[in-house]
Structures are given as structure tokens and as C-alpha cells.
Write an enzyme that holds these catalytic residues in place. Sequence first.
Site, PDB file in Angstrom:
ATOM      1  CB  ALA A   6     -10.016   3.870   5.004  1.00 48.92           C
TER       2      ALA A   6
ATOM      3  NE  ARG B 254     -13.112  -9.846   7.685  1.00 47.15           N
ATOM      4  CZ  ARG B 254     -12.304 -10.128   6.679  1.00 47.15           C
ATOM      5  NH1 ARG B 254     -11.539  -9.170   6.187  1.00 47.15           N
ATOM      6  NH2 ARG B 254     -12.258 -11.331   6.148  1.00 47.15           N
TER       7      ARG B 254
ATOM      8  CG  HIS C 134      -1.424   4.286   9.514  1.00 46.72           C
ATOM      9  ND1 HIS C 134      -1.108   4.197   8.182  1.00 46.72           N
ATOM     10  CD2 HIS C 134      -2.375   3.340   9.719  1.00 46.72           C
ATOM     11  CE1 HIS C 134      -1.815   3.242   7.619  1.00 46.72           C
ATOM     12  NE2 HIS C 134      -2.594   2.707   8.539  1.00 46.72           N
TER      13      HIS C 134
ATOM     14  CB  ALA D 184      -3.760  -1.992  13.424  1.00 46.39           C
TER      15      ALA D 184
ATOM     16  CG  ASP E  50     -19.680  -1.660  -0.194  1.00 45.50           C
ATOM     17  OD1 ASP E  50     -19.657  -2.110  -1.360  1.00 45.50           O
ATOM     18  OD2 ASP E  50     -18.832  -1.956   0.664  1.00 45.50           O
TER      19      ASP E  50
ATOM     20  CG  ASP F  54      -5.037   6.590  12.083  1.00 44.94           C
ATOM     21  OD1 ASP F  54      -4.197   7.068  12.868  1.00 44.94           O
ATOM     22  OD2 ASP F  54      -5.093   5.377  11.808  1.00 44.94           O
TER      23      ASP F  54
ATOM     24  CD  GLU G  59       0.183   6.874   6.390  1.00 48.29           C
ATOM     25  OE1 GLU G  59       0.697   5.803   6.792  1.00 48.29           O
ATOM     26  OE2 GLU G  59      -1.031   7.082   6.408  1.00 48.29           O
TER      27      GLU G  59
END
Length: 533
Positions: free
Chosen positions: A231, A151, A279, A282, A171, A256, A261
Amino acid sequence: MMKVLVCDPIADQGIERLRQEGDIEVTVATGLPREELIARVPVYDALVVRSETKVTREVIEAGTNLKAIGRAGVGVDNIDIDAATKRGVVVLNAPEGNTLAAVEHTIAMLMALARNIPQAHASLKAGKWERKAFMGIQVDGKTLGVIGLGRIGSEVARRMHALGMHVLGFDPFVAPERSAELGIEVVDLPRLFAAADFVTLHVPLTKETRHMIGSKEFAQMKDGVRIINCARGGVIDEQALYDAVKSGKVAGAALDVFEQEPLKTSPLLELDQVIVTPHLGASTEEAQINVAMHIAEEIIKVLKGEFFKNAVNVPSVPPALLAKLKPFMPLAESLGRLYTELAVGGHGRIEVIYRGFLAEHDVTLLTTAVLKGVLDPILQEKLNLVNARFVASERGIKVAEVKERDGDRYPAVIEVRGETEEGIRSVAGCLGENGMSRLVRINDYPIDLVPLGHMLVIDYEDRPGVIGRVGTILGRNNINIAYMQVGRKSAGGQAVMVLGIDDPAPADVLAEVSRVAEVTRVRPVEWWQAQEQ
């Protein structure tokens, strides 16, 4: 009146959507202690959580009326999936709600990298005016390599194509028709590395993708390449990236996500050419509204008995049909995973063939289990028996069921077959008298064995001494053969050898086996025994 308990803060729009249904009563009670949640949950039909509330086995068992648990987001590590499944509680998430946020963050990082925006910002804030120090490059006319065309990767590719970039994609599990729709030229990794001015990654972190970009891969890239990773941390070897930036091979990187983390210290932070964010992929207001709305809609569908697609566990199935199909579910999923391990290249069309008494029933559930097995090892998103077909369709994979009531010596056989870069590949299996999975064919060669653990599948010309030479190579390298089976159609022709080995064979051993004159293909695989659903 059905009741929903919202346990963590979510966007108001999601709560309002639930309340719009006249027969749903919504209670918002965030930050409940574990004991209070257990005490309150019995009267509720559904829970809505984010990551803060832990929906443990004890909570689920106390929720005697629970029908659904909705996670307003993607990860469900805070929910005991097994306990929910055993109690028949559907666990839902919202995997699509933050797609655009991640896409836009990737593009923002790419553009910031191209124009040195964070460095120029810091310089000007420090009282300097250094226009020449921050000369950037245009993206128009440059080549973007996109690794992973799910996506997020697909949307990044589409948008950057519109900005004038030539987009190369890698891919192996996206159908050519889908990539053509997106304006992407699908190539192998060496060609992508050699041509790309920018490389962006959009793959899950698995054992196959961990450190998929390291020193060897950087050496194949163009001088002055720029790397973007929004990702998963770990898909890039961070030490190798540091070395590549220091040497000048890599002009810069935008990250990111990180191997550890939260990131507190890293040599990468010492490099001006590396820009970083904590991160944030989103983290937009819209994404939070989207996931709240998505999960509200899904909760409503479950409570009203309508079809829902974003379940993480097993959907409800009529008891009579489930009783017949349930023993075959682990076999179906395991065959799907084995097919993916044996296949090279993308999945354009897959046939699932049912023989014997299975051909007399609606086997949609089994086909979905096969698809879950086929896709699960290669995708980032969480797959389940509800969304496997949706994901396959989204990636341009066509699935066909074929039923043959006769024509096999076993009472019931499932075969997975498809066309790959190396031709037709197939695996077939059945259940033995003890209920254990058996492999009965690989690539149309008849075999009969109970698969366990690590295996080597070797295509070879049926000549005297081949099996002995392969065994000698493995023995010389301290690799014990646990079992073996040979299949052939005729003496002296092509054949397949399946060896069960106690430990994985290293690459140099596989290479040595490949050099045996009669051997045409060596494929290390692992029989992953799916659990009964």
C-alpha cells in the site's frame, strides 16, 4: 477541430482511442522543454501527461484554450491544481486503471512469502538443491486479515476467499452490507491481530495511519504471522518489523513499499525472511493500457461536454447557482470532516439536512462537499466534488438530503447526521454575518461558537464543578483554553462541553479527563477550515 497534446509516453491504445473521435486532432510531442511547451500550449484544448511533464502555473496560464489536463495514472503532484481550478481547467486522473495490478501483486507477494519462492530461487541459482530449507505453508484454511477495504483491499479479500482463506477485515468506513457481499467478516483490530495468519495492509498514509503497525500491534498478533504491505511505506514501523522478525514473532514479511524510496539501505534487507520489490504494484503492461484508455475516455467526455467522474478539482457549475452556494462550500466540507472525527464506526447512512433558504435550492453540490469532507480523512484515493458520491456509493454509504424551510433561528443551516456504533451523531453549522463558519449544534445540543484549531468535545452529566475540574486538569498540564462553549437541553441532564485549546492534548491528559466521574466521553477533534472552491 479540438486539439489534444500528448506530452509523455502513454500506451498506444489511449492515443488511438482519442484519434477515433473524428473531431479530435492528437499531437504526440514528448520531452518538450518548459519554454517550448509554454509556446505550443495555447492552441490545445487538452493535455495528456504522466509524471515527467510539469504542468506549472505558467503552462496553464499560457493554455488559453485549455479545458482539461489528463494524468495517465493516479498522482497529480506534477500539475498545479490550484492554477487549473482558477482557470476553469478540469484535471483528470485514472485511479481505477491500476487496481487489478496492485491486487495481483499483493497476492503474488503473499504466495511468494508463504512458499519461500524468492529464497528458493536464489539458492538454486547459486548451485544449491535445498528442498528442506524452504518448507512453506498452504494458504487454504488459513486466516487472512485485510486492513483497509477499499478497491484494492476488497479485491484481494474476494480473491483470497476463493482460494480457501477465511478473511477478516478491518475498515470502520465500509458498510456491513458491502463486507457481507465480499465474504468478509468485519472485526476490530485486536481480534484481527489475534486470529490472522497473514496480515495485508491497504490504507493511505495519513497522520492517523503512520506507523499504525508497530511494536504494540506486533505483540497482539499470532506467533508466526506473515505481513504484506503493497500500500504505502510508513504505515508499518520498519524498525519494529525488523525486531519482530528477528525475535521470531513475525515469520516473514513481503514489502513493495518503504518509508524512504528509492530504498538503498535498510536493516530489513539483511533478513532472509523479508522479500522485497521496488514499488511494482502498478507496473504491468495492462495497467498502463488501462490508465491510457481511462484518461482518453475522460478527456473525450470533457471536450464533448459530457459527464465525467475522475476529476481532481471542481466540476463546472451553472454560474447563478454557484454564486449562491459557493460561500457555503467550505462550511459543508468542514462539517463533514468534523462529523467523521466525532463518529465512531462505519458510515452506513448519512443525512445532510438543509434549513432556511438553502432548502429552496438544488444543494447537490453542497452535499457532495459534505461527502468529500466525510471521506477525505479516511481514504487513499484522491477525492473531489465529482467523485465523492461515486466513492461513497461504492463503499455502500447511503446519502439522503433533507430540506426543511422552517424550524431554525438561523437564516441557513447545514446539519450532518448519521448512525454510528455509539448512536446518532450530528454536527450543524451556519455562516455568521462576517461569512465565518459557526457551529450551532453538536449531537443535538445547542451551542454557538466560531470553531478554530484544536478542540475537545466532552459529553458529561451537567453537575456543579465538572467544568472547573476539567479546566484544572488542562491547566495543570500546561494546556491553554482559548475558548469554550457548553450546550445542554435541561439542567442536570446530559450536556456537551466544547473547549478550544492551543495545543493538542496528549493521550495521558485525555485519559485523566475521562476519569472525571461525570464525564462520559472525550473526543479530541480539529476544525479543518476547508478552502473556498
